[in-house]
Write a protein that holds these residues in place. Structure first.
Motif, mmCIF file in Angstrom:
data_model
loop_
_atom_site.group_PDB
_atom_site.id
_atom_site.type_symbol
_atom_site.label_atom_id
_atom_site.label_comp_id
_atom_site.label_asym_id
_atom_site.label_seq_id
_atom_site.Cartn_x
_atom_site.Cartn_y
_atom_site.Cartn_z
ATOM 1 N N ARG A 3 0.810 -1.217 0.000
ATOM 2 C CA ARG A 3 0.000 0.000 0.000
ATOM 3 C C ARG A 3 0.841 1.264 0.000
ATOM 4 N NH1 ARG A 3 -4.067 -1.340 4.797
ATOM 5 N NH2 ARG A 3 -4.936 0.709 4.333
ATOM 6 N N ILE A 4 2.118 1.171 0.389
ATOM 7 C CA ILE A 4 3.009 2.331 0.309
ATOM 8 C C ILE A 4 4.295 1.937 -0.422
ATOM 9 C CG2 ILE A 4 2.098 3.690 2.230
ATOM 10 C CD1 ILE A 4 4.142 2.402 4.060
ATOM 11 N N GLU A 5 4.131 1.119 -1.444
ATOM 12 C CA GLU A 5 5.251 0.636 -2.242
ATOM 13 C C GLU A 5 6.063 1.808 -2.791
ATOM 14 O OE1 GLU A 5 7.366 -2.645 -3.854
ATOM 15 O OE2 GLU A 5 5.454 -2.771 -2.774
ATOM 16 N N GLY A 6 7.378 1.762 -2.596
ATOM 17 C CA GLY A 6 8.268 2.765 -3.150
ATOM 18 C C GLY A 6 8.364 4.056 -2.362
ATOM 19 N N LYS A 7 7.591 4.207 -1.301
ATOM 20 C CA LYS A 7 7.664 5.405 -0.479
ATOM 21 C C LYS A 7 8.826 5.302 0.507
ATOM 22 C CE LYS A 7 3.933 7.117 -2.340
ATOM 23 N NZ LYS A 7 4.053 8.210 -3.344
ATOM 24 N N VAL A 8 9.247 6.456 1.006
ATOM 25 C CA VAL A 8 10.343 6.529 1.975
ATOM 26 C C VAL A 8 9.809 7.137 3.264
ATOM 27 C CG1 VAL A 8 12.598 7.506 2.503
ATOM 28 C CG2 VAL A 8 12.085 6.755 0.171
ATOM 29 N N ALA A 9 10.010 6.442 4.377
ATOM 30 C CA ALA A 9 9.442 6.863 5.659
ATOM 31 C C ALA A 9 10.503 7.030 6.727
ATOM 32 C CB ALA A 9 8.403 5.842 6.131
ATOM 33 N N ILE A 10 10.312 8.038 7.554
ATOM 34 C CA ILE A 10 11.063 8.204 8.796
ATOM 35 C C ILE A 10 10.141 7.793 9.930
ATOM 36 C CG2 ILE A 10 12.102 9.861 10.397
ATOM 37 C CD1 ILE A 10 12.827 11.558 7.925
ATOM 38 N N SER A 24 7.999 -1.929 11.083
ATOM 39 C CA SER A 24 7.808 -3.260 10.519
ATOM 40 C C SER A 24 6.659 -3.285 9.518
ATOM 41 C CB SER A 24 7.536 -4.259 11.646
ATOM 42 O OG SER A 24 7.290 -5.548 11.141
ATOM 43 N N ARG A 25 5.569 -2.616 9.854
ATOM 44 C CA ARG A 25 4.389 -2.592 8.961
ATOM 45 C C ARG A 25 4.704 -1.850 7.674
ATOM 46 N NH1 ARG A 25 0.462 -4.573 6.897
ATOM 47 N NH2 ARG A 25 -1.702 -4.275 7.456
ATOM 48 N N PHE A 26 5.398 -0.727 7.786
ATOM 49 C CA PHE A 26 5.765 0.037 6.599
ATOM 50 C C PHE A 26 6.669 -0.778 5.675
ATOM 51 C CE2 PHE A 26 5.219 4.718 8.192
ATOM 52 C CZ PHE A 26 3.856 4.504 8.306
ATOM 53 N N LEU A 27 7.639 -1.467 6.257
ATOM 54 C CA LEU A 27 8.530 -2.299 5.456
ATOM 55 C C LEU A 27 7.750 -3.398 4.736
ATOM 56 C CD1 LEU A 27 11.511 -2.619 7.934
ATOM 57 C CD2 LEU A 27 11.680 -1.682 5.624
ATOM 58 N N ALA A 28 6.823 -4.011 5.453
ATOM 59 C CA ALA A 28 6.033 -5.089 4.869
ATOM 60 C C ALA A 28 5.153 -4.610 3.722
ATOM 61 C CB ALA A 28 5.165 -5.742 5.942
ATOM 62 N N GLU A 29 4.820 -3.311 3.742
ATOM 63 C CA GLU A 29 3.959 -2.751 2.700
ATOM 64 C C GLU A 29 4.755 -2.042 1.609
ATOM 65 O OE1 GLU A 29 0.740 -3.081 2.216
ATOM 66 O OE2 GLU A 29 0.373 -4.295 4.000
ATOM 67 N N GLY A 30 6.082 -2.282 1.566
ATOM 68 C CA GLY A 30 6.875 -1.838 0.431
ATOM 69 C C GLY A 30 7.654 -0.563 0.586
ATOM 70 N N ALA A 31 7.606 0.081 1.753
ATOM 71 C CA ALA A 31 8.331 1.334 1.949
ATOM 72 C C ALA A 31 9.777 1.071 2.351
ATOM 73 C CB ALA A 31 7.644 2.176 3.010
ATOM 74 N N SER A 32 10.623 2.073 2.135
ATOM 75 C CA SER A 32 11.946 2.114 2.736
ATOM 76 C C SER A 32 11.819 2.899 4.028
ATOM 77 C CB SER A 32 12.944 2.803 1.803
ATOM 78 O OG SER A 32 13.085 2.072 0.594
ATOM 79 N N PHE A 75 18.195 7.253 1.070
ATOM 80 C CA PHE A 75 17.100 6.823 0.197
ATOM 81 C C PHE A 75 16.710 7.844 -0.868
ATOM 82 C CE2 PHE A 75 16.184 4.518 4.291
ATOM 83 C CZ PHE A 75 16.516 3.253 3.823
ATOM 84 N N GLY A 76 17.248 9.051 -0.770
ATOM 85 C CA GLY A 76 17.003 10.050 -1.796
ATOM 86 C C GLY A 76 15.683 10.778 -1.715
ATOM 87 N N ALA A 77 14.920 10.561 -0.661
ATOM 88 C CA ALA A 77 13.597 11.184 -0.568
ATOM 89 C C ALA A 77 13.079 11.090 0.860
ATOM 90 C CB ALA A 77 12.619 10.500 -1.515
ATOM 91 N N ILE A 78 12.002 11.828 1.127
ATOM 92 C CA ILE A 78 11.207 11.680 2.351
ATOM 93 C C ILE A 78 9.746 11.832 1.941
ATOM 94 C CG2 ILE A 78 10.686 12.504 4.678
ATOM 95 C CD1 ILE A 78 13.470 13.863 4.680
#
Length: 246
Positions: A3-10, A24-32, A75-78
């Motif tokens: 659901r957040i594939e390719g997004k970058v999160a702090i 953990s949830r963000f990683l599982a949903e495709g975020a860095s 990661f080049g983004a936020i």
């Protein structure tokens, strides 16, 4: 795709509890994810190329700049800011000294403000962003012996609403979550010292259990996703109905 594939999160406060659950949830949903905490954040069980960690005390004046710079360098983004780190000190008003008050405001409020400020320009340039701040049901209902904590969480609500107004035209939403009792590094030692507290926490709401970090992480994921693109300036209670009884 997640659901957040390719997004970058702090994610702050990511070494345990809610923060670890969110990371953990963000990683599982495709975020860095850049996991931030004073303690070492646990290594992910997913692709390590999408994970980085940074140990830093958020009360330090340069903490926000260091975190934002590290995320961009790595990661080049936020895209997503999960402002979760917080402290709670149970003291009556008369027993709340200046140091206790100042530390609560520094971690629970000022650090959030500085990270919102440090990441806003990056999100504006991308035309998309999600800012999600952890408040508390104490932002709606005060409780004895939590003067500094309650004041800081009320302020988190006001901060988030102001951020939402300023950044909404740039494709950025800002919301805050109101957790009830959650089994975390803050509550677990209290329960260990007084097992009767578990029943108190379990019956705070109407579903007869206290929350697990995963319950709060699910709310973070929703607010970080495109499904919540029309929700901003909102306080989402994830409390098992505790506010209904307070």
């Amino acid at each position: 795709m997640g659901r957040i594939e390719g997004k970058v999160a702090i994610v702050t406060g990511a070494a345990s509890g809610i923060g670890a659950g969110v990371a953990s949830r963000f990683l599982a949903e495709g975020a860095s994810v850049l996991a931030v905490d004073r303690a070492p954040a646990p290594a992910p069980g997913t692709d390590g190329a999408r994970f980085d960690s940074l140990q830093v005390d958020l009360a330090q004046p340069d903490a926000a700049a260091r975190i934002a710079n590290r995320c961009i360098e790595r990661f080049g983004a936020i895209d997503i800011l999960a402002n979760n780190a917080g402290i709670c000190d149970y003291r009556l008003l008369e027993d709340t000294d200046d140091a206790t008050w100042d530390r609560a405001i520094a971690i629970n409020l000022t650090a959030m403000f500085k990270l919102c400020r440090a990441t806003a320009a990056v999100m504006k340039a991308r035309g998309w962003g999600r800012i999600i701040n952890t408040a508390s049901i104490m932002a709606e209902r005060p409780y004895p012996s939590l003067t500094a904590y309650t004041a800081s969480k009320h302020a988190v609500a006001g901060l988030t609403k102001s951020v939402a107004i300023e950044l909404g035209a740039h494709g950025i939403t800002a919301n805050y979550i109101l957790p009830g009792a959650v089994l975390t590094g803050i509550t677990a030692p209290l329960i260990a010292a007084d097992p009767t507290l578990r029943e108190t926490y379990d019956t705070m709401g109407v579903v007869n259990r206290m929350a697990m970090p995963e319950d709060i992480a699910n709310a973070f994921l929703f607010l970080a996703s495109d499904e919540a693109s029309f929700i901003t300036g909102h306080g989402l209670a994830v409390d098992g109905g505790a506010l209904l009884k307070m």
